[in-house]
Structure formats: C-alpha cells, structure tokens
Design an enzyme around this catalytic site. Structure first.
Site, PDB file in Angstrom:
ATOM      1  CB  SER A   1      49.454  81.923  78.993  1.00 31.56           C
ATOM      2  OG  SER A   1      49.884  81.162  77.881  1.00 31.56           O
TER       3      SER A   1
ATOM      4  CG  HIS B   1      45.113  81.897  78.569  1.00 29.86           C
ATOM      5  ND1 HIS B   1      43.898  82.444  78.207  1.00 29.86           N
ATOM      6  CD2 HIS B   1      45.896  81.978  77.466  1.00 29.86           C
ATOM      7  CE1 HIS B   1      43.954  82.836  76.949  1.00 29.86           C
ATOM      8  NE2 HIS B   1      45.155  82.560  76.461  1.00 29.86           N
TER       9      HIS B   1
ATOM     10  CG  ASP C   1      47.697  80.579  74.676  1.00 26.53           C
ATOM     11  OD1 ASP C   1      46.729  81.273  74.332  1.00 26.53           O
ATOM     12  OD2 ASP C   1      48.496  80.907  75.576  1.00 26.53           O
TER      13      ASP C   1
ATOM     14  CG  MET D   1      48.905  78.427  69.176  1.00 24.57           C
ATOM     15  SD  MET D   1      50.548  79.175  69.194  1.00 24.57           S
ATOM     16  CE  MET D   1      50.357  80.319  70.543  1.00 24.57           C
TER      17      MET D   1
ATOM     18  CG  HIS E   1      43.348  82.058  73.087  1.00 20.06           C
ATOM     19  ND1 HIS E   1      44.411  82.939  73.170  1.00 20.06           N
ATOM     20  CD2 HIS E   1      42.670  82.409  71.959  1.00 20.06           C
ATOM     21  CE1 HIS E   1      44.379  83.762  72.141  1.00 20.06           C
ATOM     22  NE2 HIS E   1      43.343  83.455  71.381  1.00 20.06           N
TER      23      HIS E   1
ATOM     24  CG  MET F   1      45.256  81.649  68.878  1.00 20.70           C
ATOM     25  SD  MET F   1      46.770  82.070  69.733  1.00 20.70           S
ATOM     26  CE  MET F   1      46.600  81.038  71.185  1.00 20.70           C
TER      27      MET F   1
ATOM     28  CG  MET G   1      44.124  88.051  70.628  1.00 19.57           C
ATOM     29  SD  MET G   1      44.848  86.972  71.867  1.00 19.57           S
ATOM     30  CE  MET G   1      46.594  87.061  71.462  1.00 19.57           C
TER      31      MET G   1
ATOM     32  CG  ASP H   1      46.175  86.171  75.454  1.00 20.20           C
ATOM     33  OD1 ASP H   1      47.311  86.165  75.955  1.00 20.20           O
ATOM     34  OD2 ASP H   1      45.712  85.227  74.784  1.00 20.20           O
TER      35      ASP H   1
HETATM   36  C1  DX5 Z   1      49.712  84.447  72.265  1.00 20.43           C
HETATM   37  C2  DX5 Z   1      48.920  83.729  73.311  1.00 20.43           C
HETATM   38  C3  DX5 Z   1      49.144  84.251  74.667  1.00 20.43           C
HETATM   39  C4  DX5 Z   1      50.566  84.137  75.181  1.00 20.43           C
HETATM   40  C5  DX5 Z   1      50.820  85.289  76.101  1.00 20.43           C
HETATM   41  O1  DX5 Z   1      49.230  84.137  71.020  1.00 20.43           O
HETATM   42  O2  DX5 Z   1      47.537  83.807  73.059  1.00 20.43           O
HETATM   43  O3  DX5 Z   1      48.221  83.696  75.614  1.00 20.43           O
HETATM   44  O4  DX5 Z   1      50.812  82.931  75.850  1.00 20.43           O
HETATM   45  O5  DX5 Z   1      52.158  85.301  76.399  1.00 20.43           O
HETATM   46  P1  DX5 Z   1      52.893  86.575  77.034  1.00 20.43           P
HETATM   47  O6  DX5 Z   1      52.198  86.860  78.337  1.00 20.43           O
HETATM   48  O7  DX5 Z   1      54.288  86.105  77.193  1.00 20.43           O
HETATM   49  O8  DX5 Z   1      52.730  87.709  76.061  1.00 20.43           O
HETATM   50 ZN    ZN Z   2      46.096  83.176  74.678  1.00 18.92          ZN
END
Ligand code: DX5
Ligand code: ZN
Length: 219
Positions: free
Chosen positions: A8, A33, A35, A37, A66, A68, A137, A175
């Site tokens: 990620s 990956h 993310d 947000m 992903h 969010m 998650m 994740d």
């Molecule tokens: C959190 C994200 C993850 C995050 C994971 O909301 O969806 O993908 O980047 O990070 P680590 O591996 O540091 O927990």
């Molecule tokens: Zn994620």
C-alpha cells in the site's frame, strides 16, 4: 491458490514514489494497493485520480484500488479511467452494494467489496456471487500503521468457509497491520492477498519485500 503481496503506497515517501514503485515491481510484486480516502467515510484524505493516473503509465502492476469513500458509485468511472484494475467499495458506504459491483464489472474492472471490523461477515453473503475479491479490514479504515485486530483471524476463516460452502472463487485480501510476524497465520486462515503499507515502506523496502515474498511465495 497462489498467494500475493499488495504493497500500500499510503506509507510510501511521496517525494520518491516513482523510485520506490520501481523497487517493488523489480522485486517481482504483482499487486499495488491504492487507498483512496475522502475525509467523510474515514477521517483522513489521501489521494485520488491524478496520482493513480500518473503512476499508471510507469507500472504494469495490478492496480488494486480501495475506496474509503461515501457513495463511491460517483467515482467508479473516473477510477477505471485513471487505471484501476480492481475497484473495492465499502459495504458500509454504498447505497446499493450490488449496483456498485455491477457497475464496476460493466466497466471491465474486477468488482470488490471491503468490510470494516465492526460489520458482520454474514452481511457479505448476498453480494458474494457478484464480486471477485473481498477486502477484510483488520484495522479500522483510515490510517496506516495501526495494530492488527486479533478477531480478524476468525473473520477471515468465516469468510473462507462461506466461500467454500457457496462454491465461489473470489480472492480474500486482508488489509491493516500485516507484518512478516503475522502473515503466515493470516494466510493459514484463508487469505490470498496481503496488503502491507508500513511493513513494506518502513525501512529498507527491498529487504522488507524479500522477507514478505518468502512467506507469500515468489510471484
Ligand atoms: C488503512 C488502509 C490500509 C493501510 C495499511 O485504512 O486501507 O491499506 O495503508 O497500512 P499498514 O500496513 O501500515 O497497516
Ligand atoms: Zn487499504
């Protein structure tokens, strides 16, 4: 089934993103990956289409986006155009998860649902025939670097059992809080893809990747 690692970029050094992605790709990693947000579904804001689009032309990895984001249906088309191969929406964030999955499928991306730790795995059941991946998650979505929530092991196993019971073939991606220390246990519970942010980008990326690929198996 083959197991994979999906770094990620949330934990990457954004001033050196291109360089860091090359290290990952050259090490043989297949999935990336991403993310996204919105500051509404989760408290934080990360990055969106322009960043994904700019790295798309420099990488052949599978872009695992992903979202969010509240009402993610609004951005599915733009994310596909930016280069997403897999698009995950949160079951908690959609008006109609089924409609969103069909929309993603219709655009030619792999449809995926993400589920937060507080939502029962059983809630996924009716949508499983329409998706190619579930993101379980193992932290509350929103931030990297949080500790793995231990009850996630049972949730992964519950979903893997449901997959077997229904005779389906979607991938289970896990994740949040994944490190070399717990990776094997997570895979044993039935996971296929491990997302890792801090465990990849914290310290020496090349040796972190090597350690994690020892566990998932080389791509
Ligand atoms: C959190 C994200 C993850 C995050 C994971 O909301 O969806 O993908 O980047 O990070 P680590 O591996 O540091 O927990
Ligand atoms: Zn994620």
């Amino acid at each position: 089934m083959k197991k994979h690692l999906a770094p990620s970029i949330l934990a990457a050094d954004f001033t050196r993103l291109g360089e860091q992605l090359k290290i990952i790709e050259n090490a043989g990693v297949k999935y990336l990956h991403l993310d996204v947000m919105d500051g509404v579904f989760v408290p934080s804001i990360s990055f969106g289409m322009p960043v994904i689009k700019s790295i798309r032309s420099h990488s052949k990895m599978i872009f695992d986006v992903h979202m969010m984001v509240t009402e993610p249906e609004r951005y599915i088309g733009d994310l596909k155009k930016a280069g997403a191969d897999i698009i995950a929406v949160h079951i908690e964030a959609c008006r109609s998860p089924k409609k969103a999955l069909l929309q993603i499928d219709g655009l030619g991306a792999k449809p995926a649902l993400a589920i937060s730790p507080g939502t029962a795995i059983e809630e996924l059941r009716e949508y499983l025939p329409y998706l190619g991946q579930v993101i379980v998650m193992s932290v509350n979505p929103g931030f990297g670097g949080q500790p793995f929530i231990e009850s996630s092991y049972d949730r992964i196993a519950e979903l893997a059992d449901m997959r077997k019971e229904l005779g389906l073939e979607f991938d289970i991606e896990v994740d949040g809080g994944v490190y070399a220390e717990n990776a094997e246990h997570i895979l044993d519970c039935g996971a296929d893809i491990l997302v890792a942010g801090s465990a990849v980008f914290g310290g020496d990326i090349r040796s972190n990747i090597d350690g994690l690929l020892e566990i998932t198996g080389r791509e």
